[in-house]
Design a protein around this motif. Structure first.
Motif, PDB file in Angstrom:
ATOM      1  N   ASN A 296       2.445  10.665   5.114  1.00 31.40           N
ATOM      2  CA  ASN A 296       2.564  11.151   6.484  1.00 31.40           C
ATOM      3  C   ASN A 296       1.362  12.012   6.828  1.00 31.40           C
ATOM      4  N   ALA A 297       0.791  11.777   8.001  1.00 28.27           N
ATOM      5  CA  ALA A 297      -0.365  12.537   8.453  1.00 28.27           C
ATOM      6  C   ALA A 297      -0.274  12.711   9.957  1.00 28.27           C
ATOM      7  N   ASP A 298      -1.186  13.519  10.494  1.00 30.03           N
ATOM      8  CA  ASP A 298      -1.224  13.700  11.946  1.00 30.03           C
ATOM      9  C   ASP A 298      -1.421  12.344  12.615  1.00 30.03           C
ATOM     10  N   GLY A 299      -0.554  12.044  13.565  1.00 24.11           N
ATOM     11  CA  GLY A 299      -0.676  10.772  14.269  1.00 24.11           C
ATOM     12  C   GLY A 299       0.099   9.650  13.598  1.00 24.11           C
ATOM     13  N   GLY A 300       0.807   9.945  12.502  1.00 23.68           N
ATOM     14  CA  GLY A 300       1.601   8.901  11.846  1.00 23.68           C
ATOM     15  C   GLY A 300       1.192   8.682  10.406  1.00 23.68           C
ATOM     16  N   GLU A 301       1.641   7.583   9.828  1.00 23.22           N
ATOM     17  CA  GLU A 301       1.338   7.286   8.436  1.00 23.22           C
ATOM     18  C   GLU A 301      -0.088   6.766   8.281  1.00 23.22           C
ATOM     19  N   ARG A 302      -0.661   7.025   7.121  1.00 21.05           N
ATOM     20  CA  ARG A 302      -1.962   6.454   6.804  1.00 21.05           C
ATOM     21  C   ARG A 302      -1.962   6.003   5.351  1.00 21.05           C
ATOM     22  N   GLU A 303      -2.775   5.005   5.051  1.00 18.13           N
ATOM     23  CA  GLU A 303      -2.828   4.476   3.695  1.00 18.13           C
ATOM     24  C   GLU A 303      -3.639   5.406   2.797  1.00 18.13           C
ATOM     25  N   THR A 304      -3.250   5.452   1.531  1.00 11.62           N
ATOM     26  CA  THR A 304      -3.898   6.356   0.579  1.00 11.62           C
ATOM     27  C   THR A 304      -5.044   5.694  -0.174  1.00 11.62           C
ATOM     28  N   GLY A 305      -5.154   4.371  -0.091  1.00 15.24           N
ATOM     29  CA  GLY A 305      -6.147   3.667  -0.893  1.00 15.24           C
ATOM     30  C   GLY A 305      -5.585   3.206  -2.222  1.00 15.24           C
ATOM     31  N   ILE A 306      -4.293   3.508  -2.460  1.00 19.08           N
ATOM     32  CA  ILE A 306      -3.626   3.101  -3.696  1.00 19.08           C
ATOM     33  C   ILE A 306      -2.566   2.050  -3.367  1.00 19.08           C
ATOM     34  N   PHE A 307      -2.523   0.985  -4.178  1.00 24.84           N
ATOM     35  CA  PHE A 307      -1.557  -0.091  -3.984  1.00 24.84           C
ATOM     36  C   PHE A 307      -0.594  -0.155  -5.165  1.00 24.84           C
ATOM     37  N   ASP A 308       0.671  -0.445  -4.869  1.00 24.85           N
ATOM     38  CA  ASP A 308       1.642  -0.807  -5.894  1.00 24.85           C
ATOM     39  C   ASP A 308       1.654  -2.328  -5.999  1.00 24.85           C
ATOM     40  N   ASN A 309       1.500  -2.834  -7.194  1.00 24.30           N
ATOM     41  CA  ASN A 309       1.457  -4.280  -7.423  1.00 24.30           C
ATOM     42  C   ASN A 309       2.564  -4.691  -8.387  1.00 24.30           C
TER      43      ASN A 309
ATOM     44  N   PRO B  70       0.822  -1.212   0.000  1.00 23.45           N
ATOM     45  CA  PRO B  70       0.000   0.000   0.000  1.00 23.45           C
ATOM     46  C   PRO B  70       0.853   1.258   0.000  1.00 23.45           C
ATOM     47  N   ARG B  71       0.423   2.252  -0.742  1.00 20.17           N
ATOM     48  CA  ARG B  71       1.088   3.560  -0.680  1.00 20.17           C
ATOM     49  C   ARG B  71       0.597   4.299   0.561  1.00 20.17           C
ATOM     50  N   LYS B  72       1.542   4.947   1.270  1.00 23.79           N
ATOM     51  CA  LYS B  72       1.202   5.648   2.497  1.00 23.79           C
ATOM     52  C   LYS B  72       1.687   7.084   2.432  1.00 23.79           C
TER      53      LYS B  72
END
Length: 208
Positions: free
Chosen positions: A118-131, A114-116
């Motif tokens: 940086n956000a408040d509170g740490g990393e979050r997933e973007t909903g986009i995956f590298d395959n 998963p692509r992530k």
């Protein structure tokens, strides 16, 4: 005690004046110079801070433009990317297309990440995956190229990153590697990898 002469009196007055000036310098001028230097340092620090913040303020429109551009790029990635799915469905899809082009599979390896951001509170997933999909197979040259063309004609964000062929044109061993983006299309379903798994009685195939 003899009376002081004019020269002695003048000399004493000069010494007294010198001492007064020295005391005045030590008690007044010197501290003022130190204060001036301290103020100068503070002014330089504040000016640097001001310049830094002004640069940020002056760049506000650029930041806004970048945000809008990135939003548009994300929309484009979601629209043109493959739908997110599990490795089993990816395997089924690739196997179906290879079989349709008369190419025999030896091995398929699938890696997802998963692509992530940086956000408040740490990393979050973007909903986009590298395959990354690596296929080892055997088939005629024309059959292999037809399979590659099939994937390209899907008009999705796929990239053929590696291709090797060996053997004669009628029976070639091939190693194919694809890298492509997939996106969480929950709100706008994309059934390109839609596959119903099942197993008929006496059928040992992974899927049908």
């Amino acid at each position: 005690m003899s009376k002081l002469g004019n020269k002695e009196t003048i000399l004493i007055l000069v010494v007294i004046n010198f001492m007064c000036y020295y005391l005045l310098f030590m008690m007044g001028v010197n501290p003022i110079k130190a204060t001036i230097q301290e103020n100068k340092t503070q002014i330089e620090t504040l000016q640097a801070e001001y310049d830094e913040k002004k640069e940020i303020v002056d760049s506000e429109q650029q930041y806004r433009d970048d945000i809008e551009r990135l939003k548009a790029e994300k929309v484009e990635l979601f629209a043109t990317g493959f739908p997110n799915t599990n490795p089993e469905s990816l395997h089924a899809f690739m196997n179906k297309e290879l079989q349709a082009n008369s190419v025999t599979i030896s091995n398929i390896n699938i890696a997802q990440a998963p692509r992530k951001v940086n956000a408040d509170g740490g990393e979050r997933e973007t909903g986009i995956f590298d395959n990354t999909i690596t296929i080892v197979a055997t088939g005629g040259y024309s059959n292999v190229t037809k399979f590659i063309e099939t994937v390209e004609n899907l008009e999705k964000t796929s990239l053929l990153t590696s291709l090797s062929l060996s053997g004669n044109a009628a029976e070639m061993q091939t190693n194919i590697q694809y890298s492509f983006l997939s996106a969480d299309k929950t709100e706008t379903p994309d059934d390109i990898f839609d596959h119903q798994f099942g197993q008929a009685a006496g059928n040992s195939a992974l899927f049908k």
